[in-house]
Enzyme design. Structure first.
Site, short mmCIF file in Angstrom:
data_model
loop_
_atom_site.label_atom_id
_atom_site.label_comp_id
_atom_site.label_asym_id
_atom_site.label_seq_id
_atom_site.Cartn_x
_atom_site.Cartn_y
_atom_site.Cartn_z
N HIS A 17 -3.57 -2.55 1.74
CA HIS A 17 -3.15 -3.76 2.46
C HIS A 17 -3.81 -4.98 1.83
O HIS A 17 -5.00 -5.23 2.06
CB HIS A 17 -3.53 -3.66 3.95
CG HIS A 17 -3.06 -4.82 4.78
ND1 HIS A 17 -2.31 -4.66 5.91
CD2 HIS A 17 -3.20 -6.16 4.63
CE1 HIS A 17 -2.02 -5.84 6.43
NE2 HIS A 17 -2.56 -6.77 5.67
N HIS A 19 -3.17 -9.29 0.57
CA HIS A 19 -2.38 -10.52 0.41
C HIS A 19 -2.79 -11.14 -0.91
O HIS A 19 -3.92 -11.61 -1.04
CB HIS A 19 -2.66 -11.51 1.56
CG HIS A 19 -2.34 -10.94 2.91
ND1 HIS A 19 -1.13 -11.13 3.51
CD2 HIS A 19 -3.07 -10.18 3.75
CE1 HIS A 19 -1.11 -10.50 4.69
NE2 HIS A 19 -2.28 -9.91 4.86
N LYS A 103 7.31 -4.10 6.18
CA LYS A 103 6.26 -4.64 7.05
C LYS A 103 6.86 -5.28 8.29
O LYS A 103 7.75 -6.12 8.19
CB LYS A 103 5.46 -5.68 6.26
CG LYS A 103 4.38 -6.39 7.06
CD LYS A 103 3.18 -5.49 7.35
CE LYS A 103 2.24 -6.11 8.36
NZ LYS A 103 1.00 -6.61 7.81
N HIS A 140 1.87 -4.89 11.89
CA HIS A 140 0.85 -5.79 12.45
C HIS A 140 0.92 -5.58 13.96
O HIS A 140 1.83 -6.06 14.62
CB HIS A 140 1.12 -7.25 12.07
CG HIS A 140 0.03 -8.15 12.56
ND1 HIS A 140 -0.90 -8.74 11.73
CD2 HIS A 140 -0.33 -8.52 13.82
CE1 HIS A 140 -1.76 -9.45 12.45
NE2 HIS A 140 -1.44 -9.33 13.71
N HIS A 178 -4.83 -2.68 9.68
CA HIS A 178 -6.08 -3.33 10.07
C HIS A 178 -6.43 -3.13 11.56
O HIS A 178 -6.51 -4.08 12.32
CB HIS A 178 -6.09 -4.81 9.71
CG HIS A 178 -4.79 -5.56 9.95
ND1 HIS A 178 -4.14 -5.55 11.14
CD2 HIS A 178 -4.06 -6.34 9.12
CE1 HIS A 178 -3.04 -6.29 11.04
NE2 HIS A 178 -2.98 -6.77 9.82
N ASP A 251 -7.03 -5.98 3.70
CA ASP A 251 -6.46 -7.20 4.32
C ASP A 251 -7.10 -8.46 3.71
O ASP A 251 -7.29 -9.46 4.40
CB ASP A 251 -6.61 -7.19 5.85
CG ASP A 251 -5.72 -8.24 6.51
OD1 ASP A 251 -4.76 -8.72 5.87
OD2 ASP A 251 -5.99 -8.60 7.68
C1 NCD Z 1 -3.18 -12.69 7.07
C2 NCD Z 1 -2.78 -13.82 6.12
O1 NCD Z 1 -3.52 -14.80 6.01
O2 NCD Z 1 -1.74 -13.70 5.45
N1 NCD Z 1 -4.21 -13.17 7.95
C3 NCD Z 1 -5.11 -12.42 8.60
O3 NCD Z 1 -5.84 -12.98 9.40
N2 NCD Z 1 -5.23 -11.13 8.39
C4 NCD Z 1 -2.00 -12.16 7.79
C5 NCD Z 1 -2.27 -10.85 8.51
O4 NCD Z 1 -2.45 -9.81 7.89
O5 NCD Z 1 -2.35 -10.88 9.75
ZN ZN Z 2 -2.80 -8.68 6.39
#
Ligand code: NCD
Ligand code: ZN
Length: 356
Positions: A17, A19, A103, A140, A178, A251
């Site tokens: 996971h 970003h 997702k 999520h 998460h 995450d």
């Molecule tokens: C994530 C993001 O910033 O893209 N933020 C977070 O707090 N984890 C999005 C997500 O996974 O909820």
């Molecule tokens: Zn995330």
């Protein structure tokens, strides 16, 4: 796994996971994930979100182009589900190996989720196809009902949405992403082998006090938000238990410093520069270093039906200080990594042939 007194060598891990963002931010952060993870499940919450096979192929090409020279890293692409997603196109893209998973963001649950799903009934055809194809649904897991206390939104999601969904589609492959609560740990541990969860390093290390430690701490804010101590302890027990249903997902969610330190600061913790080191520290503290390899490098790949990685990575027990900030290209300037200014016990050793 091999251990010398102060080193630990494990099969190269994956991040289930992450970003990685886009544009200049992607160019700055991708290398931190690729430095230790061989593959990552790449979240699709860009603006606009990644909803088509073509968008995923284009994003994948941008990720590969953003990697440092010599990096070996495979981005695993995911589809952002929307109310009007096309079930046939989704199934085709999965069959073609373009979308590894899809997702589910409940609309307005988190960063860039405004195009998310308003009601699961709207995507029922897609979920049925996914169940038939064993295509993982990554969730999520928070309700968005403003009447529900933010610290209860994960537990209420499990009760109101996830349990009914799995009762309806018992074969659906689900990763509850998460997880932050004892409730989630108990639910996933009791569910069948088609249900798993990822656990972040920060939820293993901080509880909700960290958000208010001497003042507001925007760099400790993510969604789902950290919960009270008993939940953190349940997460640590689950991660280090050897139960294959729990595996690594950082995450990592970078936001420039100005977007975090604002009147309405963004949710997301940038942990890629310290993630594997933090997991190692937690497993060490729990006297479970022997179980890190399963959690980091085996259970996720097995769940996703992917081969285990071939290479290895070595961590050394060698204290180091995490930098306060990491520079970004203008106009974003800086980003704060998880653990900024703290000392960590473990450090990833440079790979052979690495000059760094
Ligand atoms: C994530 C993001 O910033 O893209 N933020 C977070 O707090 N984890 C999005 C997500 O996974 O909820
Ligand atoms: Zn995330």
């Amino acid at each position: 796994m091999t251990t010398a007194p102060d080193t630990l060598t494990i099969r190269r891990p994956d991040d289930w996971h992450a970003h990685l963002r886009d544009g200049a931010m992607l160019g700055r952060v991708a290398g931190y994930t690729a430095r230790c993870f061989a593959r990552a499940i790449v979240m699709p919450n860009l603006i606009p979100p990644v909803t088509t096979a073509q968008a995923a192929l284009d994003y994948r090409a941008r990720i590969l182009a953003a990697l440092p020279d010599g990096a070996s890293f495979e981005p695993l692409m995911t589809c952002y589900l929307t109310d009007d997603c096309d079930a046939d196109a989704l199934a085709r893209a999965h069959g073609d190996g373009i979308f590894v998973a899809a997702k589910l963001y409940p609309a307005h649950a988190t960063t860039n989720s405004e195009f998310g799903v308003s009601d699961l009934a709207r995507i029922r055809p897609a979920l049925e196809r996914m169940q038939r194809m064993s295509m993982p649904l990554l969730i999520h897991g928070e309700v968005t009902d403003p009447a529900v206390d933010i610290f209860d939104r994960e537990a209420v999601f499990i009760e109101r949405v996830l349990a009914p969904l799995l009762a309806d589609m018992p074969g659906l492959k689900v990763v509850l992403e998460h997880v932050t609560t004892e409730d989630a740990v108990e639910f996933v541990a009791a569910a069948g082998s088609n249900v798993a969860a990822t656990i972040t390093p920060h939820h293993l290390m901080i509880n909700r006090n960290a958000l208010f430690d001497g003042g507001m701490r925007p760099h400790m804010f993510c969604l789902p938000v950290a919960k009270r101590e008993r939940h953190r302890l349940a997460l640590r027990a689950a991660a280090t238990s050897g139960d294959q249903s729990f595996f690594l997902g950082t995450d990592t969610a970078p936001h420039a410093i100005a977007a975090k330190q604002a009147g309405c600061g963004c949710a997301g913790i940038f942990n890629a520069p310290t993630a594997l080191e933090c997991y190692a520290q937690v497993f060490d503290e729990e006297d479970a270093l022997g179980r890190l390899e399963g959690f980091a490098s085996e259970f996720g790949a097995r769940f996703y039906d992917l081969p285990l990685n071939q290479g290895s990575i070595t961590l050394a027990k060698r204290a180091w200080s995490v930098p306060e900030t990491i520079a970004l290209p203008p106009p974003d300037e800086e980003i704060v990594p998880f653990g900024a200014g703290e000392t960590l016990d473990w450090r990833v050793e440079p790979a052979e042939g690495d000059s760094a």
